[in-house]
Design a protein around this motif. Structure first.
Motif, PDB file in Angstrom:
ATOM      1  N   LEU A 226       0.845  -1.181   0.000  1.00 21.11           N
ATOM      2  CA  LEU A 226       0.000   0.000   0.000  1.00 21.11           C
ATOM      3  C   LEU A 226       0.891   1.244   0.000  1.00 21.11           C
ATOM      4  O   LEU A 226       1.929   1.257   0.672  1.00 21.11           O
ATOM      5  N   PRO A 227       0.508   2.280  -0.737  1.00 24.60           N
ATOM      6  CA  PRO A 227       1.298   3.508  -0.760  1.00 24.60           C
ATOM      7  C   PRO A 227       1.230   4.205   0.601  1.00 24.60           C
ATOM      8  O   PRO A 227       0.158   4.321   1.189  1.00 24.60           O
ATOM      9  N   LEU A 228       2.381   4.624   1.106  1.00 23.72           N
ATOM     10  CA  LEU A 228       2.468   5.215   2.444  1.00 23.72           C
ATOM     11  C   LEU A 228       2.865   6.681   2.386  1.00 23.72           C
ATOM     12  O   LEU A 228       3.492   7.132   1.426  1.00 23.72           O
ATOM     13  N   GLN A 229       2.554   7.409   3.447  1.00 22.63           N
ATOM     14  CA  GLN A 229       3.058   8.760   3.632  1.00 22.63           C
ATOM     15  C   GLN A 229       3.537   8.870   5.063  1.00 22.63           C
ATOM     16  O   GLN A 229       2.994   8.253   5.964  1.00 22.63           O
TER      17      GLN A 229
ATOM     18  N   ARG B  20      12.922   5.681   6.232  1.00 17.69           N
ATOM     19  CA  ARG B  20      12.769   6.438   4.983  1.00 17.69           C
ATOM     20  C   ARG B  20      11.676   5.801   4.140  1.00 17.69           C
ATOM     21  O   ARG B  20      11.653   4.582   3.970  1.00 17.69           O
ATOM     22  N   LEU B  21      10.801   6.646   3.617  1.00 18.37           N
ATOM     23  CA  LEU B  21       9.763   6.124   2.731  1.00 18.37           C
ATOM     24  C   LEU B  21      10.375   5.669   1.421  1.00 18.37           C
ATOM     25  O   LEU B  21      11.254   6.326   0.870  1.00 18.37           O
ATOM     26  N   ARG B  22       9.913   4.563   0.941  1.00 21.81           N
ATOM     27  CA  ARG B  22      10.261   4.017  -0.363  1.00 21.81           C
ATOM     28  C   ARG B  22       8.938   3.730  -1.072  1.00 21.81           C
ATOM     29  O   ARG B  22       7.892   3.670  -0.420  1.00 21.81           O
TER      30      ARG B  22
ATOM     31  N   LEU C 155       3.330  -2.951   3.889  1.00 21.62           N
ATOM     32  CA  LEU C 155       2.002  -3.456   4.209  1.00 21.62           C
ATOM     33  C   LEU C 155       1.432  -3.961   2.891  1.00 21.62           C
ATOM     34  O   LEU C 155       1.159  -3.171   1.984  1.00 21.62           O
ATOM     35  N   THR C 156       1.287  -5.281   2.750  1.00 24.67           N
ATOM     36  CA  THR C 156       0.941  -5.865   1.462  1.00 24.67           C
ATOM     37  C   THR C 156      -0.453  -6.482   1.452  1.00 24.67           C
ATOM     38  O   THR C 156      -1.019  -6.809   2.494  1.00 24.67           O
TER      39      THR C 156
ATOM     40  N   THR D 274      -3.112   2.292   8.560  1.00 22.61           N
ATOM     41  CA  THR D 274      -1.985   2.897   9.271  1.00 22.61           C
ATOM     42  C   THR D 274      -0.907   1.824   9.444  1.00 22.61           C
ATOM     43  O   THR D 274      -1.202   0.629   9.471  1.00 22.61           O
ATOM     44  N   LEU D 275       0.322   2.276   9.552  1.00 20.47           N
ATOM     45  CA  LEU D 275       1.462   1.399   9.828  1.00 20.47           C
ATOM     46  C   LEU D 275       2.320   2.093  10.866  1.00 20.47           C
ATOM     47  O   LEU D 275       2.733   3.238  10.665  1.00 20.47           O
TER      48      LEU D 275
END
Length: 129
Positions: free
Chosen positions: A13-16, A26-28, A102-103, A122-123
Motif C-alpha cells: 500500500l502507498p504510504l506517507q 525512509r519512505l520508499r 504493508l501488502t 496505518t502502519l
C-alpha cells in the motif's frame, strides 16, 4: 496511507510519513526503509469502508517476505453496513536497508472512509531493541 488507496495484488500500500524519526526510517515506493538495525514491533490497521467488497489477505512483509504472524484475512461485502477494521502485528529483526511493507494479496481500490475521518490504513513501527 495515501488516500484514496490503489494497490496492486501482491503489492504494498502507498504510504506517507506522518511522524517519527526521518533518519531511522525512509519512505520508499510502497514501503519503509529501516536505517537502524535492531528488533522491531510493527502493527497496522486497515479500515474497509462500509459497502465495499474486498477479499484479501493483509500482511507485513520484510524485503518481500510476508511476516506470517501479521497475516489477516479480510472479507467484506457491498452489503456491509459499517466500516470494518482489521489489525495485524509482528515482531522482527531488521538490518540497515531492510524494507517493511504493508501488502495485500488482492488489488485494493478504495476512497477515504469518510471525509475527515481516520485513514484507510496505518502502519506503526517501533524499535524495541
Amino acid at each position: 496511507v495515501v488516500q484514496p488507496v490503489n494497490a496492486a495484488a501482491g503489492g504494498g500500500l502507498p504510504l506517507q510519513f506522518e511522524a517519527g524519526d526521518r533518519e531511522a526510517f525512509r519512505l520508499r515506493p510502497n514501503g519503509v526503509r529501516i536505517n537502524v538495525p535492531g528488533r522491531y514491533m510493527a502493527f497496522y490497521t486497515l479500515t474497509t469502508p462500509a459497502d465495499t467488497a474486498l477479499t484479501t489477505t493483509m500482511a507485513l512483509s520484510l524485503n518481500g517476505q510476508a511476516l506470517y504472524a501479521s497475516q489477516q484475512n479480510v472479507e467484506t461485502a457491498t452489503t456491509t453496513a459499517a466500516n470494518t477494521e482489521t489489525v495485524g502485528m509482528a515482531l522482527f529483526e531488521a538490518e540497515c536497508g531492510d524494507t517493511l511493507s504493508l501488502t495485500t494479496t488482492a488489488a485494493i481500490t478504495a476512497a477515504a472512509v469518510t471525509a475527515g475521518s481516520a485513514p484507510l490504513a496505518t502502519l506503526t513501527i517501533v524499535r524495541i531493541g
